[in-house]
Write an enzyme that holds these catalytic residues in place. Structure first.
Site, mmCIF file in Angstrom:
data_model
loop_
_atom_site.group_PDB
_atom_site.id
_atom_site.type_symbol
_atom_site.label_atom_id
_atom_site.label_comp_id
_atom_site.label_asym_id
_atom_site.label_seq_id
_atom_site.Cartn_x
_atom_site.Cartn_y
_atom_site.Cartn_z
ATOM 1 N N TRP A 159 28.972 97.342 24.902
ATOM 2 C CA TRP A 159 29.469 98.685 24.662
ATOM 3 C C TRP A 159 29.791 99.500 25.825
ATOM 4 O O TRP A 159 30.479 100.695 25.844
ATOM 5 C CB TRP A 159 28.384 99.564 24.028
ATOM 6 C CG TRP A 159 26.953 99.386 24.414
ATOM 7 C CD1 TRP A 159 25.936 98.421 23.883
ATOM 8 C CD2 TRP A 159 26.237 99.941 25.786
ATOM 9 N NE1 TRP A 159 24.878 98.427 24.657
ATOM 10 C CE2 TRP A 159 24.995 99.209 25.672
ATOM 11 C CE3 TRP A 159 26.686 100.655 26.660
ATOM 12 C CZ2 TRP A 159 24.340 99.648 26.921
ATOM 13 C CZ3 TRP A 159 25.891 101.146 27.720
ATOM 14 C CH2 TRP A 159 24.662 100.650 27.804
ATOM 15 N N ASN A 160 29.814 99.113 26.787
ATOM 16 C CA ASN A 160 29.943 99.803 28.172
ATOM 17 C C ASN A 160 31.450 99.894 28.592
ATOM 18 O O ASN A 160 31.914 101.105 29.009
ATOM 19 C CB ASN A 160 29.231 99.348 29.512
ATOM 20 C CG ASN A 160 29.354 97.929 29.903
ATOM 21 O OD1 ASN A 160 29.802 97.004 28.870
ATOM 22 N ND2 ASN A 160 29.197 97.561 31.128
ATOM 23 N N GLY A 236 27.920 90.340 27.580
ATOM 24 C CA GLY A 236 26.698 91.088 26.982
ATOM 25 C C GLY A 236 25.465 90.564 28.068
ATOM 26 O O GLY A 236 25.742 90.230 29.095
ATOM 27 N N GLY A 237 24.303 91.136 27.401
ATOM 28 C CA GLY A 237 22.961 90.835 28.142
ATOM 29 C C GLY A 237 22.691 89.239 28.210
ATOM 30 O O GLY A 237 23.215 88.682 27.363
ATOM 31 N N GLU A 258 29.890 86.254 30.383
ATOM 32 C CA GLU A 258 29.806 87.300 31.450
ATOM 33 C C GLU A 258 28.597 87.982 31.238
ATOM 34 O O GLU A 258 28.443 89.087 30.116
ATOM 35 C CB GLU A 258 30.959 88.232 31.400
ATOM 36 C CG GLU A 258 32.329 87.718 31.900
ATOM 37 C CD GLU A 258 32.520 87.142 33.331
ATOM 38 O OE1 GLU A 258 31.497 87.367 34.222
ATOM 39 O OE2 GLU A 258 33.370 86.678 33.517
ATOM 40 N N LEU A 259 27.319 87.917 32.109
ATOM 41 C CA LEU A 259 26.337 88.275 31.483
ATOM 42 C C LEU A 259 25.703 89.688 32.601
ATOM 43 O O LEU A 259 26.509 90.340 33.279
ATOM 44 C CB LEU A 259 25.190 87.349 31.426
ATOM 45 C CG LEU A 259 25.798 86.277 30.495
ATOM 46 C CD1 LEU A 259 24.596 85.185 30.440
ATOM 47 C CD2 LEU A 259 25.933 86.556 29.151
ATOM 48 N N CYS A 292 27.855 96.245 34.643
ATOM 49 C CA CYS A 292 27.118 94.942 34.931
ATOM 50 C C CYS A 292 26.946 94.849 36.573
ATOM 51 O O CYS A 292 26.055 94.044 37.058
ATOM 52 C CB CYS A 292 27.893 93.845 34.246
ATOM 53 S SG CYS A 292 29.694 93.807 34.823
HETATM 54 P P1 NAD Z 1 24.331 92.684 24.177
HETATM 55 O O1 NAD Z 1 24.208 91.345 24.649
HETATM 56 O O2 NAD Z 1 23.263 93.245 23.373
HETATM 57 O O3 NAD Z 1 25.638 92.743 23.125
HETATM 58 C C1 NAD Z 1 26.848 92.325 23.579
HETATM 59 C C2 NAD Z 1 27.664 91.921 22.216
HETATM 60 O O4 NAD Z 1 27.073 90.810 21.680
HETATM 61 C C3 NAD Z 1 27.617 93.012 21.144
HETATM 62 O O5 NAD Z 1 28.848 92.890 20.530
HETATM 63 C C4 NAD Z 1 26.470 92.341 20.243
HETATM 64 O O6 NAD Z 1 26.675 92.794 18.836
HETATM 65 C C5 NAD Z 1 26.608 90.745 20.162
HETATM 66 N N1 NAD Z 1 25.616 89.887 19.979
HETATM 67 C C6 NAD Z 1 24.324 90.436 20.112
HETATM 68 N N2 NAD Z 1 23.522 89.394 19.808
HETATM 69 C C7 NAD Z 1 24.558 88.359 19.451
HETATM 70 C C8 NAD Z 1 24.204 86.968 18.659
HETATM 71 N N3 NAD Z 1 23.135 86.407 18.643
HETATM 72 N N4 NAD Z 1 25.372 86.147 18.523
HETATM 73 C C9 NAD Z 1 26.467 86.758 18.668
HETATM 74 N N5 NAD Z 1 26.570 87.942 19.368
HETATM 75 C C10 NAD Z 1 25.594 88.832 19.512
HETATM 76 O O7 NAD Z 1 24.867 93.562 25.330
HETATM 77 P P2 NAD Z 1 25.147 95.134 25.548
HETATM 78 O O8 NAD Z 1 23.654 95.874 25.293
HETATM 79 O O9 NAD Z 1 26.047 95.467 24.334
HETATM 80 O O10 NAD Z 1 25.810 95.348 26.567
HETATM 81 C C11 NAD Z 1 24.915 95.360 27.876
HETATM 82 C C12 NAD Z 1 24.808 94.016 28.626
HETATM 83 O O11 NAD Z 1 26.243 93.300 28.966
HETATM 84 C C13 NAD Z 1 24.425 94.062 30.125
HETATM 85 O O12 NAD Z 1 23.222 93.171 30.245
HETATM 86 C C14 NAD Z 1 25.571 94.094 31.128
HETATM 87 O O13 NAD Z 1 25.059 93.619 32.233
HETATM 88 C C15 NAD Z 1 26.317 93.141 30.313
HETATM 89 N N6 NAD Z 1 27.740 93.306 30.852
HETATM 90 C C16 NAD Z 1 28.059 92.113 31.718
HETATM 91 C C17 NAD Z 1 29.452 92.331 32.158
HETATM 92 C C18 NAD Z 1 30.043 91.304 32.937
HETATM 93 O O14 NAD Z 1 31.138 90.884 33.236
HETATM 94 N N7 NAD Z 1 29.207 90.332 33.601
HETATM 95 C C19 NAD Z 1 30.110 93.501 31.873
HETATM 96 C C20 NAD Z 1 29.601 94.559 31.170
HETATM 97 C C21 NAD Z 1 28.311 94.368 30.576
#
Ligand code: NAD
Length: 497
Positions: A159-160, A236-237, A258-259, A292
């Protein structure tokens, strides 16, 4: 429950096979403006049935019809056209993004204009992906390689920065000739659906670009597990990333992950202090710390520690919190309520662990419901949770170090390895540090820059694979080796010679 504004409420649909359709289960969920709390749109709550349709459409578009018939040059031109359409619509897209995730308009508008460059860059690259002709060690053989697309790629975004992080995936994936099924975050789905409209306007054939909105377990999960999906690009996370990685591994799918991060911003005593203070401030407080690459660990050399901290606090205090659409705002709201609560929990954890709160450390209730004061903790030690775990909010941990060796030891002693900053006037030290830091990106005397031209990604638990730059397109290609025999005779293998 948030207020809803029925007069201006928008109801979105899924984008599948070039058409707008209701979710098969007939369910929607609400999305709210994090600043005002107003529910402003209904987002389709997609499910496995919609995933099935979208993947089938993407698979069809990959195998047959206009898309595979395009030359690489024509495909590239389509991406460049999309970039032009994006620029024309940047303001409208930015307004949707701010309404949905609460980031500052100045930052989001810049981002929405800038992300066109990804489509331009990879559009230009589409017809420059060349195979090789290896000097093969066999007589009468011509051998060459060709790089082919993988097929249907699943793009899952957080979402960011929904549209920017989508561009990092979609631009190289499309340039390589793949087709896409996209699942944006359930908190910020609207801008991706608006973007889908622009792909239509640019002239992408139906099925090349599909969007299924919904929750991670209801859409993300079946998408990642779908047998026709050949690649998963996930941002994501850590826990979502681990889940996706395991699920994709079962069917030998390629992944890019990308975490999270816990990046160290390291200031030596010979640094330009004014510049380093500004770098530390933007490192942690940009986007309310919800990035991130946040420089969430500030490592200060002992001899400058106190003076630096005073100057940092002075600058941080001057931040204006408020309406993300207002030009004078420096720090906006936290995007989601769970994230807001998580940040406050970490502030409590840091206090309980004995870190000294020297700024903030509480909600900013007078500004709005989801605001957290810019927060700085001093006397943080490396093993505290606040020094090890990603907060994803405006919370800075300050640690002391003695010398270069000690700085490296602290900086590398975390599970993450996304980015790091080094502030020094010594070129030799900067080179040594950049070589020894375990991070996918190292900035020297700057912080937070990224570009479509240079690879981005994590070491250790910060991810797998790279986005951006020429090498990222290889994440969306597979190599075929083709053999031609030009000799006269193909020998009978059962006749001994
Ligand atoms: P999140 O992991 O909760 O969700 C990310 C996406 O994954 C969402 O669309 C979510 O619905 C989906 N998702 C969640 N569980 C899933 C599953 N089991 N199977 C498939 N899809 C699933 O992350 P968030 O809270 O939306 O974002 C914040 C995180 O993202 C932070 O940890 C941040 O560091 C990371 N992030 C990383 C980068 C990077 O480039 N390294 C960039 C931005 C954000």
């Amino acid at each position: 429950m948030a207020n809803s504004n029925l007069a201006t409420m928008q109801q979105y649909q899924l984008f599948i096979d070039g058409e707008w359709r209701d979710p098969a289960n007939g369910n929607w969920f609400e999305t709210a403006n994090p600043y005002t709390g107003t529910v402003w749109a209904k987002i389709p709550r997609g499910g496995a049935e919609d995933v099935e349709l979208a993947v089938a459409a993407a698979h069809r578009a990959f195998k047959t019809g206009d898309w595979p018939a395009l030359t690489a040059s024509r495909r590239g031109q389509l991406l460049v056209r999309l970039a032009d359409v994006l620029v024309e619509n940047a303001e409208a897209l930015a307004a949707v993004e701010v309404r949905d995730n609460g980031k500052l308009i100045a930052e989001v508008l810049h981002q929405c204009r800038y992300l066109a460059e990804w489509y331009r860059y990879y559009g230009g690259l589409a017809d420059k992906i060349e195979g090789t002709v290896p000097p093969i060690d066999k007589p009468n053989v011509l051998n060459f390689t060709r790089h082919e697309p993988l097929g249907v790629c699943a793009c899952i975004t957080p979402w960011n920065s929904p549209l920017l992080l989508l561009a990092w995936k979609a631009a190289p994936a499309l340039a390589a000739g793949n087709t896409l099924v996209i699942k944006p975050s359930e908190y910020t789905s609207a801008s991706t659906l608006e973007f889908a409209r622009l792909t239509q306007q640019a002239g992408f054939p139906p099925g090349v670009f599909n969007v299924v909105t919904g929750f991670g377990n209801e859409v993300g999960e079946p998408l990642v597990r779908h047998p026709k999906v050949r690649k998963v690009a996930f941002t994501g996370g850590e826990s979502g990333g681990r889940h996706v990685n395991v699920a994709a591994a079962r069917d030998f799918k390629s992944v890019t992950l990308e975490l999270g991060g816990k990046s160290a911003n390291i200031v030596f005593d010979d640094a330009n202090m004014g510049q380093a203070v500004n770098g530390a401030i933007s490192g942690i407080f940009a986007a309310s710390g919800q990035t991130c690459i946040a420089g969430s660990r500030l490592l200060l050399q002992e001899s400058i520690h106190d003076e630096f901290l005073d100057r940092l606090i002075e600058t941080a205090k001057s931040a204006t919190l408020g309406d993300p659409m207002a030009a004078g705002t420096n720090i906006g709201p936290i995007t989601t309520e769970p994230q807001y609560r998580k940040i406050l929990d970490y502030i409590d954890i840091a206090k309980a662990e004995g870190a000294r709160c020297v700024l903030g450390g509480a909600p900013a209730k007078s500004v709005g419901k989801l605001f957290v004061q810019p927060t700085v903790f001093a006397d943080v030690t490396p093993q505290m949770r606040i020094a090890q775990e990603e907060v994803f909010g405006p919370v800075l941990s300050v640690l002391r170090f003695r010398d270069e060796e000690h700085a490296i030891e602290i900086a590398n002693d975390v599970n993450y390895g996304l980015a790091a900053g080094v502030w020094t006037e010594s070129l030799r030290r900067a080179i040594r540090m950049s070589e020894r830091l375990e991070a996918g990106t190292v900035w020297v005397n700057t912080y937070r820059s990224t570009s479509y031209t240079t690879p981005f990604g994590g070491y250790k638990a910060s991810g797998i694979g790279r986005e951006n730059g020429i090498e990222a397109i290889k994440e969306y290609l597979q190599t075929k080796s083709v053999w031609f025999y030009s000799g006269g005779d193909v020998a009978n293998p059962f006749v001994r010679r």
